[in-house]
Design a protein around this motif. Structure first.
Motif, PDB file in Angstrom:
ATOM      1  N   ALA A 280      83.939  22.532 -90.583  1.00 56.08           N
ATOM      2  CA  ALA A 280      83.109  22.528 -89.486  1.00 56.08           C
ATOM      3  C   ALA A 280      81.980  21.584 -90.125  1.00 56.08           C
ATOM      4  O   ALA A 280      81.264  22.111 -90.852  1.00 56.08           O
ATOM      5  CB  ALA A 280      82.670  23.010 -87.823  1.00 56.08           C
ATOM      6  N   ARG A 281      81.375  20.394 -89.389  1.00 58.96           N
ATOM      7  CA  ARG A 281      79.937  19.350 -89.588  1.00 58.96           C
ATOM      8  C   ARG A 281      78.942  20.635 -89.537  1.00 58.96           C
ATOM      9  O   ARG A 281      78.919  21.698 -88.116  1.00 58.96           O
ATOM     10  CB  ARG A 281      80.129  18.743 -88.464  1.00 58.96           C
ATOM     11  CG  ARG A 281      80.519  17.512 -89.396  1.00 58.96           C
ATOM     12  CD  ARG A 281      80.896  16.245 -88.775  1.00 58.96           C
ATOM     13  NE  ARG A 281      79.826  16.368 -87.642  1.00 58.96           N
ATOM     14  CZ  ARG A 281      79.865  16.083 -86.563  1.00 58.96           C
ATOM     15  NH1 ARG A 281      81.483  16.487 -86.125  1.00 58.96           N
ATOM     16  NH2 ARG A 281      79.495  16.316 -85.527  1.00 58.96           N
ATOM     17  N   ALA A 282      77.926  20.579 -89.761  1.00 57.41           N
ATOM     18  CA  ALA A 282      76.604  21.423 -89.760  1.00 57.41           C
ATOM     19  C   ALA A 282      76.186  20.933 -88.648  1.00 57.41           C
ATOM     20  O   ALA A 282      75.545  21.603 -87.640  1.00 57.41           O
ATOM     21  CB  ALA A 282      75.775  21.324 -90.501  1.00 57.41           C
ATOM     22  N   TRP A 301      78.154  35.561 -84.543  1.00 59.16           N
ATOM     23  CA  TRP A 301      77.144  34.742 -84.745  1.00 59.16           C
ATOM     24  C   TRP A 301      78.467  33.301 -83.641  1.00 59.16           C
ATOM     25  O   TRP A 301      79.204  33.800 -83.490  1.00 59.16           O
ATOM     26  CB  TRP A 301      77.904  34.759 -86.253  1.00 59.16           C
ATOM     27  CG  TRP A 301      76.493  35.744 -86.795  1.00 59.16           C
ATOM     28  CD1 TRP A 301      76.256  35.937 -86.933  1.00 59.16           C
ATOM     29  CD2 TRP A 301      77.489  36.786 -87.599  1.00 59.16           C
ATOM     30  NE1 TRP A 301      75.537  36.858 -88.081  1.00 59.16           N
ATOM     31  CE2 TRP A 301      76.179  37.415 -88.355  1.00 59.16           C
ATOM     32  CE3 TRP A 301      79.110  36.912 -87.673  1.00 59.16           C
ATOM     33  CZ2 TRP A 301      77.382  38.302 -88.998  1.00 59.16           C
ATOM     34  CZ3 TRP A 301      79.405  38.289 -88.234  1.00 59.16           C
ATOM     35  CH2 TRP A 301      78.260  39.127 -88.984  1.00 59.16           C
ATOM     36  N   PRO A 302      77.565  32.389 -83.679  1.00 63.37           N
ATOM     37  CA  PRO A 302      77.990  31.216 -82.932  1.00 63.37           C
ATOM     38  C   PRO A 302      79.614  31.036 -83.653  1.00 63.37           C
ATOM     39  O   PRO A 302      79.318  30.439 -85.019  1.00 63.37           O
ATOM     40  CB  PRO A 302      77.232  30.343 -82.812  1.00 63.37           C
ATOM     41  CG  PRO A 302      76.398  31.131 -84.187  1.00 63.37           C
ATOM     42  CD  PRO A 302      76.550  31.934 -84.088  1.00 63.37           C
ATOM     43  N   VAL A 303      80.238  30.470 -83.378  1.00 61.30           N
ATOM     44  CA  VAL A 303      82.240  29.536 -83.538  1.00 61.30           C
ATOM     45  C   VAL A 303      81.476  28.131 -83.852  1.00 61.30           C
ATOM     46  O   VAL A 303      81.176  27.811 -82.161  1.00 61.30           O
ATOM     47  CB  VAL A 303      82.955  29.975 -83.905  1.00 61.30           C
ATOM     48  CG1 VAL A 303      84.171  29.504 -84.227  1.00 61.30           C
ATOM     49  CG2 VAL A 303      82.772  31.316 -83.841  1.00 61.30           C
ATOM     50  N   ARG A 304      81.938  27.289 -84.736  1.00 57.96           N
ATOM     51  CA  ARG A 304      81.564  25.582 -84.222  1.00 57.96           C
ATOM     52  C   ARG A 304      83.379  25.281 -83.667  1.00 57.96           C
ATOM     53  O   ARG A 304      83.857  25.570 -84.593  1.00 57.96           O
ATOM     54  CB  ARG A 304      81.319  25.222 -85.719  1.00 57.96           C
ATOM     55  CG  ARG A 304      79.131  25.996 -85.981  1.00 57.96           C
ATOM     56  CD  ARG A 304      78.998  24.807 -87.305  1.00 57.96           C
ATOM     57  NE  ARG A 304      77.655  25.407 -87.561  1.00 57.96           N
ATOM     58  CZ  ARG A 304      77.401  24.902 -89.144  1.00 57.96           C
ATOM     59  NH1 ARG A 304      77.795  24.880 -90.106  1.00 57.96           N
ATOM     60  NH2 ARG A 304      76.119  25.584 -89.610  1.00 57.96           N
ATOM     61  N   ASP A 305      82.507  24.017 -83.509  1.00 60.90           N
ATOM     62  CA  ASP A 305      83.862  23.463 -83.515  1.00 60.90           C
ATOM     63  C   ASP A 305      84.654  23.130 -84.371  1.00 60.90           C
ATOM     64  O   ASP A 305      84.834  22.744 -85.559  1.00 60.90           O
ATOM     65  CB  ASP A 305      83.760  22.173 -82.176  1.00 60.90           C
ATOM     66  CG  ASP A 305      83.564  22.395 -81.011  1.00 60.90           C
ATOM     67  OD1 ASP A 305      83.661  23.793 -80.362  1.00 60.90           O
ATOM     68  OD2 ASP A 305      83.119  21.067 -80.240  1.00 60.90           O
ATOM     69  N   GLY A 306      86.387  23.903 -84.193  1.00 66.59           N
ATOM     70  CA  GLY A 306      86.967  23.793 -85.376  1.00 66.59           C
ATOM     71  C   GLY A 306      86.855  24.013 -86.499  1.00 66.59           C
ATOM     72  O   GLY A 306      87.907  24.266 -87.457  1.00 66.59           O
ATOM     73  N   GLU A 307      85.944  25.084 -86.831  1.00 64.55           N
ATOM     74  CA  GLU A 307      85.776  25.949 -87.546  1.00 64.55           C
ATOM     75  C   GLU A 307      86.248  27.114 -87.607  1.00 64.55           C
ATOM     76  O   GLU A 307      86.287  28.133 -86.640  1.00 64.55           O
ATOM     77  CB  GLU A 307      84.573  26.136 -87.862  1.00 64.55           C
ATOM     78  CG  GLU A 307      84.083  27.259 -88.447  1.00 64.55           C
ATOM     79  CD  GLU A 307      82.289  27.714 -88.434  1.00 64.55           C
ATOM     80  OE1 GLU A 307      81.504  27.444 -89.307  1.00 64.55           O
ATOM     81  OE2 GLU A 307      81.745  27.867 -87.714  1.00 64.55           O
TER      82      GLU A 307
END
Length: 377
Positions: A280-282, A301-307
């Motif tokens: 996933a992009r930073a 911890w947070p999860v980024r979109d698509g991660e």
């Protein structure tokens, strides 16, 4: 049957460090075939308890890649397992087959030499057999292709040495005699246990002077062959290992022959078309949170979109266990404590594991806003 692997060395009360690496010295590099080698790794006395392993487990080897990246690959231990209540192995041996374009296998074949040091993760994997837990007069069998012989060699050797009443049947498929890994080691097992070790070899690209005609071990062929070799439904446990096509066909053949699902255990070494993970992009927006327990410590911890859940954990815990990131090796297995996840691919977990709530973190994405997973289960 296959049994759970101890999660900490005997006598230790601390939780297992699943992703722990240690520097081990290469004691020997032995050429097996034109495209395969065996690496023997020396284990210093102070680390031997860390490298206690069950027959069939694997090691993850690590090296630095370009621009600070890491290259990790898992290779099964082919040497017999030490006694579970002993001090641990003085050495470990793994087989490495050259894969076209394979970064680590090319490195192993062209560059690794005796005296070098490698980063080696502690043993992992559940494609195992505990000889002590085997029932009286147990009769096990394996169907393997190519480098799939590696973990089964450890399983068969460990079982036959520990249990004088046990039998083992090995059905192996290879391209040719010259390409057959661990030919001498398997022949040695046959010489040592002539009445308890049954060996059937099928070559796909070469005729044998004696034995079965050449050809691949397809589902149709196995459905006919296996009943002629042994009482299929009476076998205590079946171990299938090798390329995806072989394992899938062998599993279907056993199912058609009436073998219970719980008696079949499989490990896949290669799947065509394994997609490369897309990080996933930073600057990607976050989507929910993951709570993960690893080596007795938890964090959220947070999860980024698509991660994937694994990548979200790795951004905060670099010691999270993984190897292939393709859903094949099973190193990143975790238990879903709460929440819901979607798993894209799974070539490592058996049906009873997924039904119990286990997932591959590298292939899992959060469906609910909050997900909790446990690597320590």
């Amino acid at each position: 049957m296959a049994v759970p692997v101890p999660q900490a060395p005997p006598g230790s009360s601390r939780p297992a460090r699943h992703g722990a690496f240690h520097r081990l010295t290469v004691a020997a590099v032995d050429r097996l075939t034109e495209d395969s080698v065996a690496l023997t790794l020396a284990v210093p006395e102070e680390l031997r308890a860390e490298y206690l392993h069950a027959p069939g487990q694997h090691l993850t080897l690590r090296r630095s890649g370009p621009e600070g990246t890491e290259v990790r690959r898992s290779y099964s231990i082919c040497s017999p397992a030490p006694a579970a209540d002993g001090p641990g192995p003085a050495s470990l041996r793994v087989g490495v087959r050259l894969v076209e374009g394979g970064e680590f296998s090319t490195f192993a074949h062209k560059e690794i030499a005796a005296g070098d040091e490698l980063d080696v993760m502690v043993p992992a994997g559940r494609f195992v057999l505990d000889p002590v837990a085997a029932p009286p007069a147990a009769h096990y069998a394996a169907i393997v292709g190519g480098s799939g012989i590696t973990p089964v060699l450890s399983i068969a050797a460990s079982l036959l040495a520990a249990r004088p009443d046990a039998r083992f049947c090995l059905v192996r498929g290879d391209r040719s005699a010259a390409s057959t890994m661990f030919l001498e080691e398997v022949a040695d097992l046959k010489d040592r246990y002539p009445d308890r070790f049954q060996l059937v070899t099928v070559l796909s690209r070469e005729e044998q002077e004696a034995g079965l005609p050449s050809g691949r071990l397809t589902e149709e062929r196995l459905t006919t062959l296996l009943p002629a070799l042994l009482p299929v439904t009476e076998v205590t446990g079946w171990f299938l290992c090798g390329p995806f096509g072989l394992v899938e066909g062998a599993e279907r053949a056993l199912r058609a022959l009436g073998v219970a699902r719980t008696r079949v255990h499989q490990e896949i070494f290669h799947v065509d078309g394994t997609p490369a993970p897309t990080p996933a992009r930073a600057d990607a927006p976050t989507h929910g949170r993951v709570t993960a327990r690893l080596d007795g410590r938890s964090g959220t911890w947070p999860v980024r979109d698509g991660e994937s859940l694994l990548d979200a954990v790795l951004r905060n815990r670099a010691d999270a266990p993984y190897a292939c990131k393709g859903g094949v090796c099973g190193t990143c297995r975790a238990f879903v404590v709460s929440g819901e996840v979607r798993m894209d691919r799974n070539f490592a977990l058996e049906a009873d594991e997924t039904e119990a709530g286990f997932v591959l973190a590298c292939q899992s994405h959060a469906v609910t806003e909050d997900v909790e997973i446990d690597f320590d289960r």
